[in-house]
Design a protein around this motif. Structure first.
Motif: not given
Length: 345
Positions: A37-38, A240-242, A247-248, A299-300
């Motif tokens: 996804l990323a 960046l991590g979390r 919040n991808p 994602l949303f």
């Protein structure tokens, strides 16, 4: 070697490796499914695997631990270990399996890894880290990097940090990814170690000033592009991590903002539709839908209908026989924007 076949949805030419912007290795989170996804959202973001221990790779199911899709490139493998010979062996595996970088974990504070001389406890043994780094560099053509804290309890002075950097860089490491907190090995859980020790970004800035020939990447508590821009004034890259996981969609702004290229997708809907063929292939391979869908829940984030999207997936993806229709139905609960909705800086 077991990597998944390239398909029409994967970039034909991976972006060159850059550490200007990366997503941190996170256990249970930066799995191949999240990384796919990323990569749909950003061609240039450097992605990292979850930490894999040398013991698991040498004595376990090597192909399962190293399996990935070529779409994920550029991709780094993070190793947990301290034995120089084992690290060298696993660095060779990283190269054989097509990874772009091999990274040594010197930052994880959990008791379980401490007992095996893995993670942040190694900051108390810079000579051992240097020995492992030298062995990996000798074993592979891949860049070898180290991710670490600014200190640990009992070794948390500026002088201790500089000793670590100088010892490990003398072994050949040129890139240090620095989580700007100490790790407290006794008395705090791994979760508490991500929040309670104060962030000291200025120490990471000072490292870059003190060692200008080294590549210094900053990590820890970074959430916005504005913060990234400020950190990039003082360091070579941001990790960046979390925030990137929860919040991808943030990643959809990375290529335009940090690399001067157009975003690969124009909306969250387009991103998820692009991922559907991959999800179908994984379902056919026997992967449970919930193992993939849990990485889609953010994602949303913040969008009208986002809560219904998350709820529908959470209530249905775990059911026996759940398939692609669960994702499609959930997608229908979020209104598609009339205009492209690229992540804001």
């Amino acid at each position: 070697m077991s990597v998944m076949p390239r398909t029409s949805t994967t970039p034909q030419t991976p972006a060159p490796l850059s550490r200007r912007f990366s997503v941190a290795p996170m256990m249970d989170w930066t799995t191949p499914h999240f990384r796919y996804l990323a990569r749909i959202l950003s061609r240039h973001t450097l992605l990292y695997t979850e930490m894999v221990t040398t013991g698991a790779l040498i004595h376990g199911d090597t192909e399962r631990f190293l399996r990935h899709d070529p779409a994920e490139y550029p991709l780094a493998l993070q190793l947990g270990g301290s034995d120089a010979g084992e690290l060298a062996h696993c660095a060779k595996l990283a190269e054989q399996f097509g990874f772009d970088e091999v990274n040594l974990n010197v930052g994880c504070p959990s008791d379980r890894v401490q007992n095996n001389m893995i993670g942040a406890c190694l900051m108390g043994h810079p000579d051992k880290v240097a020995e492992g780094v030298a062995a990996m560099i000798e074993a592979t053509e891949l860049p070898v990097t180290v991710k670490h804290r600014i200190g640990i309890d009992g070794r948390e002075s500026w002088e201790d940090l500089c000793e670590f950097i100088e010892t490990v860089s003398a072994a050949g490491c040129r890139t240090f990814i620095v989580h700007a907190r100490i790790a407290i090995l006794e008395g705090l859980s791994p979760k508490e170690n991500r929040d309670i020790p104060p962030l000291k970004y200025d120490w990471v800035y000072r490292l870059k000033q003190a060692y200008p020939d080294l590549e210094i990447i900053i990590n820890g508590g970074i959430k916005t592009f504005d913060e990234c821009h400020e950190h990039l004034r003082h360091t070579d890259g941001v990790m960046l991590g979390r925030e990137a996981y929860h919040n991808p969609w943030l990643l959809a702004g990375v290529d335009p903002v940090f690399f001067g290229e157009g975003a690969p997708v124009q909306s969250r809907h387009e991103a998820l539709r692009t991922m559907l063929p991959f999800i179908e292939r994984e379902l056919e391979r026997g992967v449970y839908l919930t193992h993939m869908s849990r990485h889609l829940l953010g994602l949303f984030h913040g969008m009208p209908g986002g809560r219904q999207f998350r709820r529908y997936i959470s209530e249905n993806a775990h059911k026996p026989g759940a398939g692609i229709e669960v994702i499609e139905t959930a997608l229908g609960k979020v209104r598609e924007p009339e205009a492209p909705a690229i992540a804001e800086a």
